[in-house]
Design an enzyme around this catalytic site. Structure first.
Site, PDB file in Angstrom:
ATOM      1  N   GLY A  73      -6.212  -4.746   6.611  1.00  0.00           N
ATOM      2  CA  GLY A  73      -7.770  -3.524   6.108  1.00  0.00           C
ATOM      3  C   GLY A  73      -8.470  -4.657   7.885  1.00  0.00           C
ATOM      4  O   GLY A  73      -9.166  -3.583   8.118  1.00  0.00           O
ATOM      5  N   THR A  96       1.161  -1.606   0.256  1.00  0.00           N
ATOM      6  CA  THR A  96       0.080   0.100  -0.158  1.00  0.00           C
ATOM      7  C   THR A  96       0.784   1.445   0.278  1.00  0.00           C
ATOM      8  O   THR A  96       1.920   1.205   0.438  1.00  0.00           O
ATOM      9  CB  THR A  96      -0.725  -0.094   1.333  1.00  0.00           C
ATOM     10  OG1 THR A  96      -1.862  -0.962   0.847  1.00  0.00           O
ATOM     11  CG2 THR A  96      -1.718   1.132   1.549  1.00  0.00           C
ATOM     12  N   ARG A 106     -13.114  -9.190  -1.473  1.00  0.00           N
ATOM     13  CA  ARG A 106     -12.213  -8.378  -0.400  1.00  0.00           C
ATOM     14  C   ARG A 106     -12.479  -7.518  -0.689  1.00  0.00           C
ATOM     15  O   ARG A 106     -11.713  -6.244  -1.495  1.00  0.00           O
ATOM     16  CB  ARG A 106     -11.236  -9.233  -0.429  1.00  0.00           C
ATOM     17  CG  ARG A 106     -10.638  -8.734   1.131  1.00  0.00           C
ATOM     18  CD  ARG A 106      -9.827  -7.984   1.644  1.00  0.00           C
ATOM     19  NE  ARG A 106      -9.516  -7.792   3.019  1.00  0.00           N
ATOM     20  CZ  ARG A 106      -7.829  -6.784   2.907  1.00  0.00           C
ATOM     21  NH1 ARG A 106      -7.974  -5.982   1.720  1.00  0.00           N
ATOM     22  NH2 ARG A 106      -6.890  -6.006   3.383  1.00  0.00           N
ATOM     23  N   VAL A 107     -12.595  -6.166   0.539  1.00  0.00           N
ATOM     24  CA  VAL A 107     -12.936  -5.163   0.026  1.00  0.00           C
ATOM     25  C   VAL A 107     -12.052  -4.015   1.590  1.00  0.00           C
ATOM     26  O   VAL A 107     -11.402  -4.633   2.038  1.00  0.00           O
ATOM     27  CB  VAL A 107     -14.230  -4.211   0.282  1.00  0.00           C
ATOM     28  CG1 VAL A 107     -13.866  -2.499   0.384  1.00  0.00           C
ATOM     29  CG2 VAL A 107     -15.543  -4.514  -0.475  1.00  0.00           C
ATOM     30  N   SER A 108     -11.093  -4.007   0.594  1.00  0.00           N
ATOM     31  CA  SER A 108      -9.274  -2.827   1.262  1.00  0.00           C
ATOM     32  C   SER A 108      -9.962  -1.776   1.738  1.00  0.00           C
ATOM     33  O   SER A 108     -11.216  -1.152   2.012  1.00  0.00           O
ATOM     34  CB  SER A 108      -8.985  -2.863   0.327  1.00  0.00           C
ATOM     35  OG  SER A 108      -8.021  -1.703   0.782  1.00  0.00           O
ATOM     36  N   ASP A 109      -9.226  -1.135   3.806  1.00  0.00           N
ATOM     37  CA  ASP A 109      -9.760  -0.413   3.886  1.00  0.00           C
ATOM     38  C   ASP A 109      -8.821   0.675   3.408  1.00  0.00           C
ATOM     39  O   ASP A 109      -9.313   1.854   3.402  1.00  0.00           O
ATOM     40  CB  ASP A 109      -8.542  -0.039   5.091  1.00  0.00           C
ATOM     41  CG  ASP A 109      -7.385  -0.186   5.178  1.00  0.00           C
ATOM     42  OD1 ASP A 109      -6.470  -1.524   4.387  1.00  0.00           O
ATOM     43  OD2 ASP A 109      -6.620   1.225   5.349  1.00  0.00           O
ATOM     44  N   THR A 111      -2.417   2.037   6.784  1.00  0.00           N
ATOM     45  CA  THR A 111      -1.778   0.647   5.926  1.00  0.00           C
ATOM     46  C   THR A 111      -1.616  -0.431   6.894  1.00  0.00           C
ATOM     47  O   THR A 111      -1.561  -0.511   8.834  1.00  0.00           O
ATOM     48  CB  THR A 111      -0.412   0.608   5.208  1.00  0.00           C
ATOM     49  OG1 THR A 111       0.627  -0.157   5.083  1.00  0.00           O
ATOM     50  CG2 THR A 111       0.864   1.670   6.464  1.00  0.00           C
ATOM     51  N   GLY A 112      -1.181  -1.148   5.912  1.00  0.00           N
ATOM     52  CA  GLY A 112      -1.768  -2.918   7.397  1.00  0.00           C
ATOM     53  C   GLY A 112      -2.963  -4.093   7.067  1.00  0.00           C
ATOM     54  O   GLY A 112      -3.230  -3.931   5.672  1.00  0.00           O
TER      55      GLY A 112
HETATM   56  N1  ASP Z   1      -4.535  -2.382   3.801  1.00  0.00           N
HETATM   57  C1  ASP Z   1      -4.783  -2.707   3.375  1.00  0.00           C
HETATM   58  C2  ASP Z   1      -5.068  -3.926   2.567  1.00  0.00           C
HETATM   59  O1  ASP Z   1      -5.918  -4.636   3.594  1.00  0.00           O
HETATM   60  C3  ASP Z   1      -3.106  -3.443   2.660  1.00  0.00           C
HETATM   61  C4  ASP Z   1      -1.462  -2.495   3.603  1.00  0.00           C
HETATM   62  O2  ASP Z   1      -1.332  -2.031   3.688  1.00  0.00           O
HETATM   63  O3  ASP Z   1      -0.837  -3.447   3.053  1.00  0.00           O
HETATM   64  O4  ASP Z   1      -5.621  -4.210   1.850  1.00  0.00           O
END
Ligand code: ASP
Length: 316
Positions: free
Chosen positions: A231, A179, A207-210, A228-229
């Protein structure tokens, strides 16, 4: 606005996740991030709005195949790339975004277009239709490295939580996050935030990302945040909106980060965030092993690449 321009502030990230140690990654990542910070900060100094600076920063990070957004996005469980991106303009307090869109170079441009549309968040089918309406050229964001990662993961039956934070020539042991995100304060004192992702990698279709939700990207007149991280963890904490609301209610950006990350740590979340406040403060936080962020505070450039492991928050 007073007659004196505000000193611009900028922070960007290329994801949070597991260690880059031994992968020869840190210096190369730092170089990529610093180059983008310098380019975007120059634009802010020339009088660009924070919204335009965020769009430029997101586009440059999406175009860098190292990062999991735009070109270089990770593949989902069925071997397809689906990207999500959002933009929030703090001055108008307006959110726009796209969810699970394919075959384009810069998802952030769709989010930009949707800022002035009556329907401001579009998902897969609707986003594809908008691409055609706008005559945006088709682009395949798949890179050989990401394809190799997916093939390797398929052999292991997708047993990782997430794909690698950084596309690495050395594929083994690359579990992490990806991300990208940008948060800026412009000379008029306005904040904006943008976030773009290829998702967690190897996830279930649909699947829906944050990253295209106010949980992962939020801004108002007081502050802007990009997360990030994992979701699901970011959504459970509603992290971006939570930090912004704390600042709106009178907390300093530093305190808002600290309190929110202590809570995230207590809840055993795996995430990171960057932010800028209208006061001029820049802050970052993580519960994950690493956070790949770099910033320009008007005096100098710095980064979070070598923070100690465990929960950390910081500001300048
Ligand atoms: N937050 C993102 C998700 O879960 C992934 C990421 O931040 O690397 O889609």
């Amino acid at each position: 606005m007073s007659n004196h321009p505000v000193q611009p502030k900028l922070i960007i990230h290329g994801g949070a996740g597991s260690s880059l140690k031994g992968k020869g990654g840190a210096e190369a990542v730092r170089k990529s991030l610093y180059h983008i910070v310098e380019t975007v900060y120059e634009q802010l100094l020339r009088g660009s709005s924070s919204k335009d600076a965020v769009i430029l920063g997101c586009q440059l990070l999406e175009d860098d195949p190292r990062f999991n957004a735009g070109t270089g996005s990770v593949l989902q469980s069925d071997g397809q790339v689906r990207m999500s991106a959002s933009l929030m303009d703090g001055a108008s307090q307006r959110f726009s975004g796209v969810i699970n869109v394919s075959r384009l170079k810069n998802p952030i441009y769709l989010a930009q277009f949707l800022q002035d549309s009556a329907d401001r968040v579009l998902s897969d089918y609707g986003a594809a239709q908008l691409l055609r309406e706008l005559n945006i050229p088709t682009h395949d964001p798949l890179t050989d490295l990401r394809l190799q990662e997916w093939i390797q993961e398929r052999a292991g039956n997708f047993n990782k939580d997430m794909a690698g934070v950084i596309a690495e020539a050395e594929l083994a042991d690359s579990a992490g996050r990806g991300t990208i995100g940008v948060v800026a304060l412009d000379q008029a004192g306005h904040v904006a935030a943008g976030t773009s992702t290829g998702g967690k990698g190897f996830e279930r279709i649909g699947r829906v990302s944050d990253s295209a939700m106010p949980a992962g990207n939020y801004a108002n007149a007081w502050a802007g945040i990009s997360c990030t991280g994992i979701g699901e963890d970011i959504i459970d904490e509603c992290l971006a909106a939570r930090i912004v609301v704390r600042v709106t209610d009178g907390a300093s950006l530093e305190d808002a980060f600290h309190r929110s990350f202590v809570e995230s740590q207590q809840h055993q979340r795996d995430l990171g965030a960057i932010g800028v406040a209208q006061s001029g403060a820049i802050a970052w936080g993580k519960t994950s092993e690493i956070l790949l962020a770099a910033y320009h505070n008007g005096e100098s450039i710095g980064d979070t690449l070598e923070l100690p492991e465990g929960m950390q928050t910081g500001s300048c």
